[in-house]
Design a protein around this motif. Structure first.
Motif, PDB file in Angstrom:
ATOM      1  N   VAL A 117      12.092  33.780  20.921  1.00  0.00           N
ATOM      2  CA  VAL A 117      11.999  32.476  20.271  1.00  0.00           C
ATOM      3  C   VAL A 117      13.413  31.919  20.154  1.00  0.00           C
ATOM      4  O   VAL A 117      14.311  32.603  19.647  1.00  0.00           O
ATOM      5  N   LEU A 118      13.596  30.689  20.593  1.00  0.00           N
ATOM      6  CA  LEU A 118      14.935  30.097  20.678  1.00  0.00           C
ATOM      7  C   LEU A 118      14.895  28.677  20.137  1.00  0.00           C
ATOM      8  O   LEU A 118      13.946  27.928  20.402  1.00  0.00           O
ATOM      9  N   ALA A 119      15.918  28.295  19.367  1.00  0.00           N
ATOM     10  CA  ALA A 119      16.060  26.922  18.863  1.00  0.00           C
ATOM     11  C   ALA A 119      17.257  26.271  19.520  1.00  0.00           C
ATOM     12  O   ALA A 119      18.282  26.926  19.776  1.00  0.00           O
ATOM     13  N   SER A 120      17.131  24.968  19.818  1.00  0.00           N
ATOM     14  CA  SER A 120      18.236  24.227  20.439  1.00  0.00           C
ATOM     15  C   SER A 120      18.236  22.799  19.912  1.00  0.00           C
ATOM     16  O   SER A 120      17.218  22.295  19.419  1.00  0.00           O
ATOM     17  N   CYS A 121      19.387  22.151  20.011  1.00  0.00           N
ATOM     18  CA  CYS A 121      19.495  20.740  19.646  1.00  0.00           C
ATOM     19  C   CYS A 121      20.468  20.069  20.607  1.00  0.00           C
ATOM     20  O   CYS A 121      21.267  20.734  21.283  1.00  0.00           O
ATOM     21  N   SER A 122      20.394  18.743  20.670  1.00  0.00           N
ATOM     22  CA  SER A 122      21.235  18.002  21.605  1.00  0.00           C
ATOM     23  C   SER A 122      21.595  16.652  20.997  1.00  0.00           C
ATOM     24  O   SER A 122      21.235  16.350  19.854  1.00  0.00           O
ATOM     25  N   TYR A 123      22.265  15.825  21.794  1.00  0.00           N
ATOM     26  CA  TYR A 123      22.649  14.501  21.318  1.00  0.00           C
ATOM     27  C   TYR A 123      21.464  13.543  21.266  1.00  0.00           C
ATOM     28  O   TYR A 123      21.626  12.394  20.840  1.00  0.00           O
ATOM     29  N   ASP A 124      20.265  13.973  21.666  1.00  0.00           N
ATOM     30  CA  ASP A 124      19.067  13.158  21.412  1.00  0.00           C
ATOM     31  C   ASP A 124      18.569  13.339  19.984  1.00  0.00           C
ATOM     32  O   ASP A 124      17.562  12.745  19.596  1.00  0.00           O
ATOM     33  N   GLN A 130       2.963  36.186  17.284  1.00  0.00           N
ATOM     34  CA  GLN A 130       2.830  36.316  15.837  1.00  0.00           C
ATOM     35  C   GLN A 130       3.591  35.215  15.114  1.00  0.00           C
ATOM     36  O   GLN A 130       3.108  34.655  14.119  1.00  0.00           O
ATOM     37  N   TYR A 131       4.780  34.894  15.604  1.00  0.00           N
ATOM     38  CA  TYR A 131       5.561  33.844  14.955  1.00  0.00           C
ATOM     39  C   TYR A 131       4.865  32.491  15.069  1.00  0.00           C
ATOM     40  O   TYR A 131       4.716  31.769  14.068  1.00  0.00           O
ATOM     41  N   PHE A 132       4.417  32.129  16.264  1.00  0.00           N
ATOM     42  CA  PHE A 132       3.779  30.822  16.440  1.00  0.00           C
ATOM     43  C   PHE A 132       2.399  30.754  15.790  1.00  0.00           C
ATOM     44  O   PHE A 132       1.879  29.656  15.568  1.00  0.00           O
ATOM     45  N   ASP A 133       1.795  31.903  15.474  1.00  0.00           N
ATOM     46  CA  ASP A 133       0.520  31.912  14.748  1.00  0.00           C
ATOM     47  C   ASP A 133       0.720  31.778  13.245  1.00  0.00           C
ATOM     48  O   ASP A 133      -0.257  31.776  12.488  1.00  0.00           O
ATOM     49  N   GLY A 134       1.980  31.693  12.805  1.00  0.00           N
ATOM     50  CA  GLY A 134       2.256  31.438  11.396  1.00  0.00           C
ATOM     51  C   GLY A 134       2.647  32.652  10.583  1.00  0.00           C
ATOM     52  O   GLY A 134       2.811  32.551   9.363  1.00  0.00           O
ATOM     53  N   GLU A 135       2.823  33.800  11.206  1.00  0.00           N
ATOM     54  CA  GLU A 135       3.215  34.991  10.457  1.00  0.00           C
ATOM     55  C   GLU A 135       4.698  34.945  10.093  1.00  0.00           C
ATOM     56  O   GLU A 135       5.522  34.413  10.843  1.00  0.00           O
ATOM     57  N   ASP A 136       5.014  35.512   8.944  1.00  0.00           N
ATOM     58  CA  ASP A 136       6.402  35.628   8.484  1.00  0.00           C
ATOM     59  C   ASP A 136       6.697  37.093   8.170  1.00  0.00           C
ATOM     60  O   ASP A 136       5.944  37.727   7.434  1.00  0.00           O
TER      61      ASP A 136
END
Length: 603
Positions: free
Chosen positions: A142-149, A375-381
């Motif tokens: 699982v990866l998070a990214s951001c940009s100038y958009d 598991q993460y995308f199904d809402g588990e923590d």
């Protein structure tokens, strides 16, 4: 009169590695919002100036000048502006480029041996050049990214698809951070706001709060163990400051900390194991560190570690990569104009190499994910899987520690017995009858243990006697036979010692059971079980029955005899070994003499 605040970390100091333990001749690319360098326990990485988007990955410990033909990862057609090592696989890296794509690449565990020009996968969805990315701390792939958009996108790397997108930022994003358990993401932006949200809940509320009054770059960080989110930035007057917000009530800062008047952007790193905050500014020559406590003021300045050359970027080693033998609180890789210089922040302790400092090194996040991508995308923590930093060679601790642990083990053995007695009392079972039966069984077991302990003692005596008689009767020139004899007797000694320890431990446990049984048999008919009273009676030697005292005294004498025989055996073994050494030296001298005679004859 000033009062010095008490702290375990008042004497923390910095150590900068010497030039011969640094990495030189590195021309790194230093543009964008990132830190320009990343490190894990095996490698460090910097982006490079040149055609396309080359990235250097170098093995830690291979110091010296970078060769001009050093292999690179070059999987983008444009510059790489940020990158991050996978927290669960040291040889996987994600790169963000100004070509609007994210690439994930696997490289050899022994390091780069040739150029890599094709990534394992490409993630496309941003419409402007990327600025930052970060792997999830608990879920794999699982990866998070951001940009100038101004969008924050969450990627399912396993299926190479965009899973979620958050579009609430109104300014260019300057920092992107997962919480420690990966349930939330925090961003700071040029619109002078801090936002906290769960990216899996597109309709969920985004907590937004005004932060600094200067639109210059600010950086956010989590203080999860204290329920706080914080950021470092600038006032209108360009004075640097830290703001701390309560995660449950983010309408205004909970604490403020004014720093100094400078232009460099601060990179924060918080270590929850020691409640310490480290600040390293781009362009600064030092690293400042603070302690966060519940005392008045909350953020308390400790000291500053100053280096030689100013740093352009800083990478903080994951906790599992520090050297506990120094003992090292933090390992830092500083990127300067043309070099990478490792440094350490050390908390001085006596005998740190021999004694593990448990107060400095509680359990830390391991390199094993606590859940998979589904598991993460199904809402588990789930919280991160933790690991101990205790080295294997000092895992067992010292003798006193072992005795205390045995005492705790005996206490744990007694708990089920007390619970069973309580159940018998509640169910109406005759406690006197049950205890009488248990007493008979325990007395029988005590006799069996005494017999086995006597056998073990006799075995030790036999081994010692056999050693004495055999060493006196055998030919001292028979080297092989004597060596075989010593090995055999040492093996038998180890077995006897082990059996003796096991018998002693079991005898102590049975003795405790016997004491509790007698106490309960005397009190059950009149009052209910008083756990505190039982504990006091167990720990008081004066309350023990005469039989237990006699057994304890006899056992001490047996152990004393046992240890005396052991010392005699070790002494005789040393005599035999010395005789063997003398015998080996005599043979060597004879060989030298024969060789000299041969040479003289040849002459």
């Amino acid at each position: 009169m000033s009062i010095v605040r008490e702290s375990h970390y008042r004497h923390v100091y910095g150590e900068e590695h010497s030039t011969d333990m640094s990495y030189t001749s590195i021309k790194a690319l230093m543009i964008g919002e990132g830190n320009f360098i990343k490190v894990n326990p095996k490698f460090f990485c910097v982006a490079k100036n040149g055609g396309g988007g080359p990235v250097f990955i170098h093995s830690r410990g291979q110091y010296g000048r970078f060769p001009l033909d050093h292999p690179t990862i070059n999987v983008h057609p444009s510059n790489v502006l940020d990158f991050d090592f996978n927290p669960f696989h040291d040889n996987i890296i994600a790169t963000a480029s100004d070509d609007c794509t994210v690439a994930v690449t696997t490289f050899p565990m022994e390091g780069l041996t040739e150029n890599i020009t094709k990534a394992d996968c490409y993630l496309r969805g941003h419409t402007k050049k990327l600025t930052l990315l970060q792997w999830h701390p608990c879920a794999e792939h699982v990866l998070a990214s951001c940009s100038y958009d101004r969008d924050v996108k969450i990627w399912d790397v396993e299926s190479q698809e965009e899973a979620f997108s958050v579009e609430d930022n109104e300014g260019n994003i300057s920092s992107l951070e997962w919480s420690a358990d990966g349930t939330k993401i925090m961003t700071t932006a040029r619109d002078m706001k801090l936002r906290v949200f769960d990216p899996r809940d597109p309709d969920g509320a985004v907590m937004t709060v005004d932060t600094h009054t200067n639109p210059k770059t600010s950086r956010g960080f989590w203080v999860d163990d204290k329920g706080i989110v914080a950021c470092v930035g600038f006032k209108k007057s360009s004075q640097r400051e830290i703001l701390f917000f309560d995660q449950k009530k983010m309408d205004k800062p909970l604490y403020k900390k004014d720093l100094d008047q400078a232009n460099s952007i601060l990179n924060p790193y918080y270590e929850p194991a020691n409640s310490m905050l480290f600040l390293a500014g781009k362009g600064d020559t030092g690293i400042r560190y603070f302690e966060l406590t519940e005392q008045q003021g909350f953020c308390h300045y400790l000291s500053e570690f100053r280096c030689g050359a100013p740093q352009k970027g800083v990478a903080f080693m994951p906790r599992r990569g520090v050297d506990v033998g120094k003992p090292e609180l933090l390992k830092v890789y500083r990127l300067t104009r043309d070099a990478v210089q490792p440094a350490s922040l050390v908390c001085p302790r006596k005998n740190a190499k021999a004694v593990f400092q448990e107060d400095l090194y509680p359990e830390c996040p391991s390199a094993e994910p606590s859940m998979d991508v589904d598991q993460y995308f199904d809402g588990e923590d789930k919280s991160p899987k933790m690991m101990s930093l205790r080295p294997k060679e000092i895992e067992g601790g010292g003798g006193k520690r072992r005795k205390r642990r045995n005492k705790r083990e005996s206490s744990r053995l007694l708990l089920p017995i007390l619970e069973e007695l309580r159940e018998n009392e509640d169910s109406g079972v005759s406690t006197d009858e049950t205890d009488a039966e248990d007493s008979v069984i325990l007395k029988k077991r005590i006799k069996e243990l005494e017999t086995q302990l006597k056998i073990a003692e006799d075995s030790m005596k036999d081994s010692s006697s056999e050693l004495v008689s055999t060493t006196e009767s055998r030919d001292p020139n028979d080297y092989d036979e004597m060596a075989k004899l010593i090995d055999d007797l040492e093996t038998r000694l180890e077995i006897s010692e082990k059996n003796g320890d096991e018998l002693l431990n079991e005898l102590v446990a049975v003795k405790n059971q016997m004491a509790v049984s007698e106490v309960m048999r005397g009190d059950a008919s009149e009052t209910s079980i008083d756990m505190t009273k039982i504990a006091i009676l167990q720990d008081s030697a004066t309350q023990m029955k005469a039989r237990i005292k006699a057994l304890e005294s006899a056992l001490a004498k047996d152990v004393e005899v046992f240890m005396a025989q052991n010392d005699l055996f070790l002494a005789r073994t040393e005599v035999v070994k010395n005789a063997l050494a003398v015998h080996g030296s005599t043979l060597s001298s004879a060989d030298d003499s024969a060789s000299s005679d041969d040479e003289e004859l040849n002459y």
